[in-house]
Design an enzyme around this catalytic site. Structure first.
Site, PDB file in Angstrom:
ATOM      1  N   GLU A 149       2.187   4.995  -1.858  1.00  0.00           N
ATOM      2  CA  GLU A 149       2.166   4.361  -3.182  1.00  0.00           C
ATOM      3  C   GLU A 149       0.731   4.225  -3.613  1.00  0.00           C
ATOM      4  O   GLU A 149      -0.114   3.780  -2.841  1.00  0.00           O
ATOM      5  CB  GLU A 149       2.840   2.995  -3.120  1.00  0.00           C
ATOM      6  CG  GLU A 149       3.012   2.315  -4.462  1.00  0.00           C
ATOM      7  CD  GLU A 149       1.744   1.672  -4.982  1.00  0.00           C
ATOM      8  OE1 GLU A 149       1.648   1.544  -6.217  1.00  0.00           O
ATOM      9  OE2 GLU A 149       0.879   1.322  -4.181  1.00  0.00           O
ATOM     10  N   CYS A 192       3.087  -3.345  -6.852  1.00  0.00           N
ATOM     11  CA  CYS A 192       3.713  -2.255  -6.117  1.00  0.00           C
ATOM     12  C   CYS A 192       5.184  -2.145  -6.447  1.00  0.00           C
ATOM     13  O   CYS A 192       5.916  -3.121  -6.416  1.00  0.00           O
ATOM     14  CB  CYS A 192       3.550  -2.476  -4.620  1.00  0.00           C
ATOM     15  SG  CYS A 192       4.369  -1.192  -3.664  1.00  0.00           S
ATOM     16  N   CYS A 200       7.318  -1.486  -2.351  1.00  0.00           N
ATOM     17  CA  CYS A 200       7.705  -2.753  -1.730  1.00  0.00           C
ATOM     18  C   CYS A 200       7.887  -3.724  -2.896  1.00  0.00           C
ATOM     19  O   CYS A 200       7.188  -4.705  -3.040  1.00  0.00           O
ATOM     20  CB  CYS A 200       6.634  -3.246  -0.775  1.00  0.00           C
ATOM     21  SG  CYS A 200       4.963  -3.118  -1.424  1.00  0.00           S
ATOM     22  N   HIS A 236       5.554  -8.828  -3.760  1.00  0.00           N
ATOM     23  CA  HIS A 236       4.546  -9.561  -4.529  1.00  0.00           C
ATOM     24  C   HIS A 236       5.205 -10.617  -5.408  1.00  0.00           C
ATOM     25  O   HIS A 236       4.602 -11.649  -5.685  1.00  0.00           O
ATOM     26  CB  HIS A 236       3.700  -8.595  -5.347  1.00  0.00           C
ATOM     27  CG  HIS A 236       2.881  -7.694  -4.485  1.00  0.00           C
ATOM     28  ND1 HIS A 236       1.728  -8.106  -3.879  1.00  0.00           N
ATOM     29  CD2 HIS A 236       3.078  -6.416  -4.076  1.00  0.00           C
ATOM     30  CE1 HIS A 236       1.231  -7.116  -3.154  1.00  0.00           C
ATOM     31  NE2 HIS A 236       2.035  -6.076  -3.252  1.00  0.00           N
ATOM     32  N   ARG A 287       4.664  -3.727   4.814  1.00  0.00           N
ATOM     33  CA  ARG A 287       3.387  -3.171   5.268  1.00  0.00           C
ATOM     34  C   ARG A 287       2.497  -4.193   5.943  1.00  0.00           C
ATOM     35  O   ARG A 287       1.389  -3.860   6.347  1.00  0.00           O
ATOM     36  CB  ARG A 287       2.661  -2.545   4.081  1.00  0.00           C
ATOM     37  CG  ARG A 287       3.282  -1.240   3.666  1.00  0.00           C
ATOM     38  CD  ARG A 287       2.905  -0.837   2.267  1.00  0.00           C
ATOM     39  NE  ARG A 287       3.641   0.357   1.887  1.00  0.00           N
ATOM     40  CZ  ARG A 287       4.906   0.340   1.477  1.00  0.00           C
ATOM     41  NH1 ARG A 287       5.565  -0.799   1.412  1.00  0.00           N
ATOM     42  NH2 ARG A 287       5.519   1.456   1.158  1.00  0.00           N
ATOM     43  N   SER A 330      -2.350  -3.677   2.428  1.00  0.00           N
ATOM     44  CA  SER A 330      -3.194  -2.488   2.423  1.00  0.00           C
ATOM     45  C   SER A 330      -4.658  -2.828   2.206  1.00  0.00           C
ATOM     46  O   SER A 330      -5.524  -1.999   2.470  1.00  0.00           O
ATOM     47  CB  SER A 330      -2.707  -1.487   1.368  1.00  0.00           C
ATOM     48  OG  SER A 330      -1.434  -1.014   1.740  1.00  0.00           O
ATOM     49  N   CYS A 362      -0.156   1.774   0.790  1.00  0.00           N
ATOM     50  CA  CYS A 362       0.392   1.328  -0.476  1.00  0.00           C
ATOM     51  C   CYS A 362      -0.626   1.580  -1.571  1.00  0.00           C
ATOM     52  O   CYS A 362      -0.872   0.765  -2.411  1.00  0.00           O
ATOM     53  CB  CYS A 362       0.755  -0.151  -0.366  1.00  0.00           C
ATOM     54  SG  CYS A 362       2.063  -0.650  -1.475  1.00  0.00           S
ATOM     55  N   CYS A 396      -4.658   7.907  -1.496  1.00  0.00           N
ATOM     56  CA  CYS A 396      -5.888   7.997  -0.708  1.00  0.00           C
ATOM     57  C   CYS A 396      -6.567   9.348  -0.726  1.00  0.00           C
ATOM     58  O   CYS A 396      -6.027  10.340  -1.167  1.00  0.00           O
ATOM     59  CB  CYS A 396      -5.668   7.602   0.743  1.00  0.00           C
ATOM     60  SG  CYS A 396      -4.003   7.579   1.299  1.00  0.00           S
TER      61      CYS A 396
END
Lengths: 580, 423, 370, 150, 220
Positions: free
Chosen positions: A14, A61, A64, A68, A491, A514, A559, A562
């Site tokens: 993500e 996010c 997931c 949050h 995570r 993350s 998450c 990269c």
């Protein structure tokens, strides 16, 4: 020859993450993890109604998708000291549990599996042998030779169409793929089955929260009322549906996810020797087994493990100024006190300073690892860099003999290690991280039934309260309040810190899993978990196809999107390498 | 030295601005209901006689100078200015077509006291030189001769002699320390001399200590009608001086409407201080005597009587029940007009209209409202307690050939007194 | 145009038949597709005719300032399922979250798809992007700014579908004070048709429905003023809400756990934005018809509307104004008092001056008028 | 799988019909018009229930109102499709499910026979071709076959 | 171009703040201006009190005297009907209650929407009748200035747009609602500078009237 390898974007995660690492021959010497996207959510949240915050925070996010929202309402509830009705607590546990299992299964099959499973190789499998393999490891009914033959035909039709779509340009045929064709075919079949399965189990969120992704929450409870006599509330029919969904989850975890993990892992035990990294693990703890707020009743206990020492569990205080702090020594942010200081999230600052912190001119080949190189901050616990996530949770649980799920966890871990023939040290690895995720799914799936039974028992006892309205109106709040909402997201440990002044958000800081794992180096140059893990015993067979990097990075279930850079430590020469 | 000018008129208006005026002007929604309360509109049907419209110049000045919004409008050149022509145009509206009866003040849905503002507006009209000739003449005469009709004490003296002869009683004059100082109106002295005799007999009958004053016998106040507090103050001052000179406890206003409001309500404010005595209308005094049992009457009028409440007495001063108590004392067949008391209709002559020759036709037009009221109940005689009203009723009824005599209530009471000898 | 090594893409009809789908199956597929596109069932034959000829179009899915919720939503689609979609219906050639390739290999896949399908591919975007006036470093992929990647990728596209409120209207990143200078796709792309499929995230079947429409007819659906497909965004949540009769009767839930909440009364007073929100939740519902926010007791957030984040608080009734009225009232009150006092001082001064300069009216003066 | 019975909850005696949020009856009216159209003009209709703003219980109520008739069928193509005639002949319910048995569509069809049950003309062509081929094949093998007699 | 949602948010946000600011500012200026002028001291001996009769008059003028009712039944009936209708729609429609609650913190129960709807329809008819009356009745026509017609429109439009928005006669809804809010804001903005101030000053005027008369012993 030393070189610097860049992977951007890293897919099947993500968000947007970039990592730069210096190569020493085949080995990764230094890796740099870089989040490349910022929205400034913490800035957006300032001045808003704290009761609205969850909806904003939830959009951190969408994978997931629940966590949050939960952390946010908990932060507000902590700040205002709102007590939650037991039903609401249990419903939230069910929702978190469903999220954890859903997320782990999707991560394993749809995000992580293609690092271990060669889709093209599946075409050469023997359906009958595949069927035998499947039946040998599980009683999952979809295992007939005909089923796998159909599946193989479907893949072939697709591949022969020439339009490979999402499977285009995979590292197919890379020698790092070690599964026999039959295992690959079985895994691809389960890839598709898991897609259908996840669609089904996401219904649980829709029942309690109206939709998934992004189910709804409410500060002080849950939005869905309970009334067995109403069609428009949680009633017997809805509860029956929930029971069905819990069984569906348990069945899939027991009969597909766990056996597949063990089967695949058995071909990759060498990955129990690399990717460890920090050796420090943090878990905030979560999901009281009985819907109470007692820390001792948590399914996943709280604690910190330092230097792999499972005998000593350190306590964590989220409110203490000196414990959790965020640094920006290598982040594209600016603090009033300069780039070297650490700030507790209550005092956290979010000031975007890309240019000030020497972010490279876009388009760029490399980030500037000397100064800021990420939109993530570097959180530290008592100045220690920590890993969070399933492995941290399982280790803390393993090290907590009084926790309700300790016995089950110990048994699962020990039997897994013995099945794979690995020592305990094997846990501290890329493979251990992936296995921990599977094992905790099993623990959560079993706990789901406990929570459901408790919920039903509570309703039967006549308690149908789902919402505490006493502190709903902002006029009933103190002028100033602050609180921390935490949870164990799929995570890892997630914390939201809120400062409320005059009914409005004065400060909001989220320290997400993350950020712990993927954050850049701190002022002392200590790397984050990704960076440390990549620096642990990673050799690239082919820098152009750095599947090794993906395996370790994906083992964290990132998450964010990269990118990985490898840099020549001697010449500083930076070579853009096609990652394929 | 006459300095009447537009500016002086506006200054006079500015002096009159107060919170009630501001609230009234702020509230008018042009609903026009006040027109339905005005005999001048109702009987002419001409919308220019709508009461609130009569205040337009004053409203303009208020808006322009006493509201921030109006000042801003003025700054950008919006909004009308009050001109001399405008005042001239409004003169007949403010004088000829308004008896200041105050009926509009009672029906306005937003509560505007229009009569209150008309009185104030007339200050500006006087100071800008826009008062009607008849009223100016009356005012000048009142100030210069002591009576709006130019009546002298020697004329009254003749009347007194006549009364004394006819009643056999003494009319006390300049009696120091009497309880009551009795004032008269020129109109009564000339048109209804029977009033003085009635008073004399009643007070004798009831044993009231009273007196007339040589220094001041005139109760009427042309200043109130023309709308000049300065003139009003001069005239009131004479009454106050006379009462103070004799040291009386009370002053009695005669059967005259505006005289009562002038002395009772406006007087103290015109001279800027409270009186050392109290002021009553004769009807109030009579009712008080009745209540104290000091009026012994005999016999009753048997014909069908009705009554006209003078605006100044009833609506504007709250004397409403008293006259009805007195009627009950002496009349057997009394019937009220349908709208009476505080809702009664004006005869059309008040507020200086009767002194304003120019308004003669309008005055008679307005009377038609009264006529209609009278026709509704068909009385054989009308009773009232105001010389102006009585004159207007008589003239009006005659004009419309209605054979309905008008009598003063005080006289009627006097007529029924139990004779002393027989008692 | 097409790279010769690749076989010509077959039609969907071929693809289905090759997979052993009978004509009844095809008929059923068309019926479900009509339903998904919110078309009347009578359109099924036309859909069948079109689908016989349809080819799997190339789709490039760009993710910018997003949370992946839109992709997650897509995976929750029941009809067609995401696996049907990507295996049978479209060729999803670039999608960060789902694709196997990473890094330059992934970027190469995108370039390849653009090259091979020039002029014909569909670009789907989720997430907003930092606008031209903003710092490009706020969001980069492969070291390239989102803006540059969008412009490059869209250049050869047939059309753009902005999925989710962020892509369609700027969404969360654009919420005040818009720290990253986020803009919507349509703020950048002016020379290509942009279909907005808003929602946070959009209803899964609305995403697939729009893709299916394009696939089926090769045309863009009828759009509303916000370039949203009328078929899904033509009616408000309020108008299609099963709780509407309670609104009409004036029966409202006052909290989340009172009698009204339990009996399914209207959520207007709890802040429901249904009346101003155009979306298909009330009819298509979520997660295979399981429920939708209002059915689960939570007021509609209005997530398919532009600027819904700043539309006045999720728990304030829709009529309630945005912003801090209390302070405005206090300030205006203080100002009003001050100005009023000032103005009235002027008035009082004027009157006092008039009184001070009063010239007494005398009989002599009056006499001169005669 | 588990149903209502498996839930250890005492359900209060519920009303016989599911709670009506008001969206079932209007559909009955629509069906009536459609039946009239079929009868008089021979024109079939189809109502997509997926587009209906059903509240909880509305669909159940509609189905209760319609009842079950004499005919039911299941078509297995791309997952099962369940077809049944309601208590009103000519009014059919067609429920489409995907291969995972999840509903993908629910329609009410007003027709003599629902379309999905009819054999498609194109399939008849295939049938013809297949039968002819089979016959040819059979004839080819036959000792008295025309091909041998040459 | 401004979208209808932008428009709605503009009317609900900045414009609303501006409107209530102007409204409060304006009305306070008006009231302070009125009260600051004061009344000069009254030396005449009072016959009655002021406060109680003043308050009574404030109330009593809601009901016209029988004579006025007889002479102007249309004014009385239509005027009363639309005023009551306007107030009911303004204060007892649930969404309006929520606005007031959010703005000044006071709340009360509302009426069922169909009731408010019917009342609104009657109010609209009443206002139309009032306009026709103003155009045809000699006194009203004579008194009426352009401002009177503007004010009629300013009063009529919020009711009309509210009715349109409620019945969703114009789409999209944010536009209809925005227009309604806009017209209400125009009403608020215009109020302090026009005869609409009577909403507030009539109470004051009535009190002064009642006090003036009450002092003289008459309940006006």
């Amino acid at each position: 020859m030393s070189e610097r390898v860049v992977v951007d974007p890293i897919t099947r995660i993500e968000g947007h993450l970039r990592i730069e690492a210096e190569m020493d021959g085949q080995n990764i010497a230094q890796a740099y993890s870089s989040g490349t996207m910022v929205r400034g959510l913490e800035i957006i949240l300032r001045g808003r109604d704290p009761r609205d915050a969850w909806a904003f925070a939830q959009r951190i996010c969408g994978v997931c998708t629940l966590v949050h929202g939960i952390a946010s309402v908990r932060a507000v509830e902590d700040a205002l000291q709102i007590e939650l009705p037991r039903n609401a607590q249990l419903i939230r546990n069910l929702m978190i549990g469903a999220q954890t299992i859903h997320d782990h299964v999707m991560h394993f099959y749809h995000l992580h599996a293609l690092d271990w499973v060669d889709v093209v190789s599946a075409l050469s499998a023997d359906p009958a042998a595949t069927s035998q393999l499947a039946q040998s490891i599980s009683s999952w009914p979809k295992s007939s030779p005909g089923y796998f033959a159909d599946m193989q035909k479907r893949i072939r039709t697709f591949v022969e169409s020439g339009q490979l779509g999402i499977f285009a340009n995979g590292y197919w045929g890379h020698p790092a793929y070690k599964l026999p064709p039959e295992a690959n075919l079985m895994a691809v079949a389960h890839y598709l089955e898991a897609l259908a399965w996840q669609r089904e189990v996401a219904r649980l969120h829709a029942i309690f929260g109206g939709k998934n992704p992004h189910p709804n929450f409410v500060v002080g409870g849950v939005p869905s009322p309970i009334d067995l006599n109403s069609d428009s509330a949680i009633n017997a029919k809805r509860l029956a549906q929930v029971q069905d969904l819990i069984r569906t989850m348990q069945t899939f975890v027991d009969q597909v996810y766990v056996p597949d993990t063990l089967a695949i892992a058995s071909f990759y035990t060498d990955w129990a020797e690399r990717g460890e990294g920090l050796g420090n693990f943090l878990s905030y703890g979560d999901m009281s087994i009985d819907g109470s707020t007692d820390l001792d009743s948590y399914l996943f206990p709280r604690g910190v493990i330092l230097n792999r020492d499972l005998s000593t569990l350190h306590d964590v205080d989220l409110h203490a100024d000196g414990e959790i702090q965020e640094y920006i020594a290598h982040s594209w942010y600016a603090y009033e006190g300069g780039p070297q200081v650490g700030l507790h999230p209550y005092k956290g600052e979010t000031r975007l300073a890309y240019d000030e912190r020497k972010g490279p001119a876009v388009p760029f080949k490399h980030v500037n690892v000397e100064d800021g190189y990420s939109w993530l901050k570097s959180p530290r616990w008592k100045n220690e860099s920590m890993e969070v996530g399933p492995l941290a949770r399982m280790l803390v649980l393993y090290a907590s003999p009084n926790a309700p799920a300790h016995a089950q966890a110990k048994e699962l871990v020990d039997s897994t290690l013995s099945t794979l023939g690995l020592p305990v040290q094997g846990l501290f690895s890329t493979l251990g991280r992936t296995a921990a995720r599977t094992l905790e799914s099993k623990i959560v799936a079993d706990a789901m039934q406990t929570w459901f039974d408790a919920l039903v028992a509570n309703i039967k006892s006549g308690d149908t309260r789902t919402f505490n309205e006493t502190l709903w109106e902002p006029s009933s709040w103190p002028k100033k309040a602050q609180g921390a909402g935490y949870m164990e997201a799929p995570r890892g440990g997630l914390g939201h810190w809120i400062v409320i002044e005059n009914g409005k958000i004065a400060n909001y800081q989220a320290v997400v899993p993350s950020t712990w794992n993927a954050g850049p180096r701190d002022p002392q140059g200590i790397p984050g978990a990704y960076e440390a893990a990549l620096q642990d015993n990673h050799q690239l067979h082919d820098p152009k196809q750095p599947i090794e990097i993906l395996r370790t990075i994906h083992s964290f279930d990132p998450c964010i999107a990269c990118a990985v850079h490898l840099q020549d430590p001697e010449t500083g020469e930076q070579i853009q390498v096609k990652v394929r | 030295m006459s300095g009447f000018s537009l500016e002086r008129g506006l200054q006079a208006l500015r002096e009159e601005m107060d919170a009630p005026v501001a609230s009234f002007f702020s509230s008018c929604v042009h609903c026009g209901l006040c027109a339905q309360a005005c005999p001048f509109f109702v009987e002419t049907g001409d919308p220019k006689y709508t009461p609130i419209h009569k205040l337009e110049p004053m409203r303009l000045l208020w808006e322009r100078e006493f509201t921030l919004w109006g000042r801003l409008k003025h700054l950008v050149g919006l909004g009308r200015k009050v001109t001399d022509d405008m005042l001239a145009q409004w003169e007949p509206l403010l004088y000829d077509s308004c008896s200041m009866c105050g009926r509009c003040s009672l029906v306005c849905p937003v509560g505007n006291d229009i009569a209150y503002m008309i009185r104030k507006a007339r200050e500006g009209m006087v100071a800008s030189g826009h008062a009607p000739e008849g009223l100016i003449a009356a005012s000048v005469r009142a100030v210069n001769t002591g009576s709006p009709m130019g009546l002298q004490w020697k004329t009254l003296e003749v009347q007194i002699k006549h009364v004394e002869t006819s009643s056999g009683l003494e009319v006390p004059i300049d009696r120091q320390g009497a309880d009551y100082l009795v004032l008269l109106s020129s109109m009564e002295i000339i048109n209804f001399p029977e009033y003085l005799e009635a008073i004399t007999r009643i007070f004798d009958h009831a044993g009231v200590s009273w007196t007339l004053s040589r220094q001041c016998f005139e109760a009427t106040n042309a200043g109130i009608q023309i709308g000049s507090k300065d003139i009003a103050a001069t005239l009131v001052q004479r009454v106050v001086d006379a009462a103070e000179a004799l040291g009386v406890k009370n002053v009695i206003s005669p059967e005259c409407g505006h005289a009562y409001t002038a002395i009772r309500w406006e007087g103290p404010n015109a001279i800027g201080r409270s009186y050392p005595f109290r002021v009553f209308h004769i009807i109030e005094v009579l009712d008080q005597l009745r209540a104290e049992g000091r009026l012994r009457t005999e016999g009753k009028e048997m014909d069908r009587l009705s009554m006209h409440d003078p605006c100044n007495l009833a609506r504007k001063s709250g004397v409403i029940d008293q006259q009805r108590h007195l009627m009950d004392l002496v009349a057997d067949n009394f019937v009220d007009l349908k709208e009476h008391g505080k809702f009664q209709w004006c005869c059309g002559a008040g507020g200086g209209v009767s002194s304003n020759e120019r308004a003669e036709a309008l005055k008679m037009a307005a009377f038609k409202r009264k006529k209609a009221q009278i026709e509704e109940v068909e009385p054989e005689r009308m009773v009232t307690m105001c010389a102006t009203c009585r004159t207007q009723l008589e003239e009006g009824l005659e004009e419309f050939n209605m054979d309905i005599p008008v009598v003063g209530l005080t006289e009627m009471i006097a007529d029924h007194l139990v004779e002393k000898e027989r008692a | 145009m097409a790279v010769p090594i690749r076989p010509q893409p077959r039609t969907l009809g071929d693809s289905l038949r090759q997979n052993g789908v009978s004509r009844r199956g095809f008929l059923k597929f068309c019926a479900a597709t009509a339903s998904m596109m919110a078309l009347p069932p009578s359109m099924a034959p036309a859909i069948a005719a079109a689908l016989e000829q349809a080819r799997r179009p190339s789709v490039i899915w760009l993710s910018f300032q997003e949370c992946t919720g839109c992709t997650e939503s897509l995976t929750r689609s029941f009809s067609p399922t995401v696996e049907n979609l990507i295996l049978d219906i479209i060729s999803l050639d670039y999608h960060h979250t789902l694709q196997a390739a990473a890094g330059d290999a992934a970027e190469h896949a995108r370039e390849q798809a653009m090259h091979e399908n020039a002029g014909n591919y569909l670009v789907v975007v989720d997430g907003s992007l930092p606008g031209p006036g903003s710092n490009p470093g706020f969001s980069t992929i492969a070291g390239v700014s989102n803006l540059q990647m969008l412009q490059e990728t869209v250049a050869g596209a047939a059309a753009v579908v902005a999925v989710g409120t962020c892509a369609a209207f700027g969404g969360l990143p654009k919420a005040a004070p818009n720290p990253s200078g986020a803009v919507a796709v349509s703020d950048i792309i002016k020379d290509k048709p942009v279909i907005n499929v808003s929602g946070c995230p959009p209803v899964p079947m609305v995403i697939t429905g729009v893709l299916a429409q394009y696939l089926t007819f090769g045309t863009l659906p009828e759009l509303d003023a916000y370039n949203r497909p009328m078929a899904f965004f033509g009616q408000s949540i309020h108008d299609r809400c099963y709780r509407r009769p309670f609104y009409d009767k004036g029966l409202f839930a006052e909290t989340f756990d009172d009698e009204g909440a339990r009996k399914g009364w209207c959520l207007y007073r709890l802040g429901c934005k249904g009346p101003m929100t155009y979306n298909a939740c009330a009819t298509m519902k979520w997660n295979g018809g399981t429920s939708w926010p209002v059915e689960s007791g939570h007021p509609c957030l209005g997530c398919s509307e532009p600027d819904f984040w700043d539309a006045g608080g999720f728990y304030n009734a829709m009529s309630v104004p945005v912003g801090d009225s209390g302070n405005v009232l206090l300030a205006a009150g203080a100002g009003g008092l001050a100005l009023g006092v000032g103005a009235s001082l002027l008035g009082r001064h004027k009157r006092a001056a008039a009184k001070a300069g009063h010239e007494t009216v005398t009989a002599d003066e009056l006499e001169q008028k005669l | 799988m588990s149903g209502l019975d498996n839930i250890p909850i005492q359900v209060e005696p519920a009303p016989a019909l599911a709670r009506d949020f008001g969206n079932a009856l209007p559909i009955l009216g629509e069906i009536r018009h459609a039946v009239a159209r079929l009868r008089h003009d021979g024109e079939p209709s189809c109502i997509d229930l997926g587009a209906m703003p059903f509240g909880p219980g509305d669909e159940a109520r509609l189905m209760t109102l319609l009842g079950r008739g004499e005919v039911s069928a299941t078509v297995t193509a791309l997952g099962p499709t369940h077809v049944w005639e309601t208590g009103y002949p000519g009014v059919w319910v067609v429920e489409y499910q995907n291969t995972e048995a999840q509903r993908v569509g629910l329609q009410i069809e007003i027709d003599e026979v629902p379309k999905i049950l009819r054999t498609q003309p194109a399939d008849l062509d295939d049938t013809l071709a297949a039968l002819e081929a089979r016959l040819r094949e059979a004839a080819g093998r036959h000792p008295d076959g025309a091909s041998d007699s040459q | 171009m401004m979208s209808s949602m932008d428009f709605l948010l503009f009317t609900k946000g900045p414009l609303f703040q501006v409107a209530i600011a102007i409204f409060v500012l304006g009305i306070l200026i008006r009231l302070v201006e009125i009260f600051a002028l004061g009344r000069s001291r009254n030396f005449a001996e009072p016959r009655g009190g002021q406060v109680i009769p003043g308050l009574k008059t404030v109330y009593k003028r809601f009901n016209p005297d029988p004579g006025t009712f007889r002479r102007a039944p249309f004014d009385v009936v239509v005027g009363t009907v639309w005023h009551i209708g306007f107030i009911v729609a303004l204060l007892l429609f649930i969404p309006h209650v929520e606005v007031i609650k959010a703005t000044v913190g006071l709340a009360w129960p509302g009426l069922p929407n169909p009731v408010v709807d019917a009342v609104t329809a009657i109010t609209l008819l009443g206002l139309i009748a009032a306009l026709i009356h103003r155009l045809t009745h000699p006194v009203k026509r004579f008194l009426s200035t352009p401002e009177d017609y503007v004010i009629w429109a300013v009063t009529f439009l919020p009711v009309l747009t509210g009715y349109i928005a409620y019945h969703r006669l114009v789409n999209p809804y944010p536009l209809a609602l925005g227009v309604h809010i806009l017209t209400a804001e125009i009403f608020l903005i215009v109020l302090p500078f026009t005869k609409l101030t009577h909403i507030f000053t009539a109470v004051v005027a009535r009190w002064f009237n009642g006090a003036n008369f009450g002092r003289k012993g008459v309940q006006s």
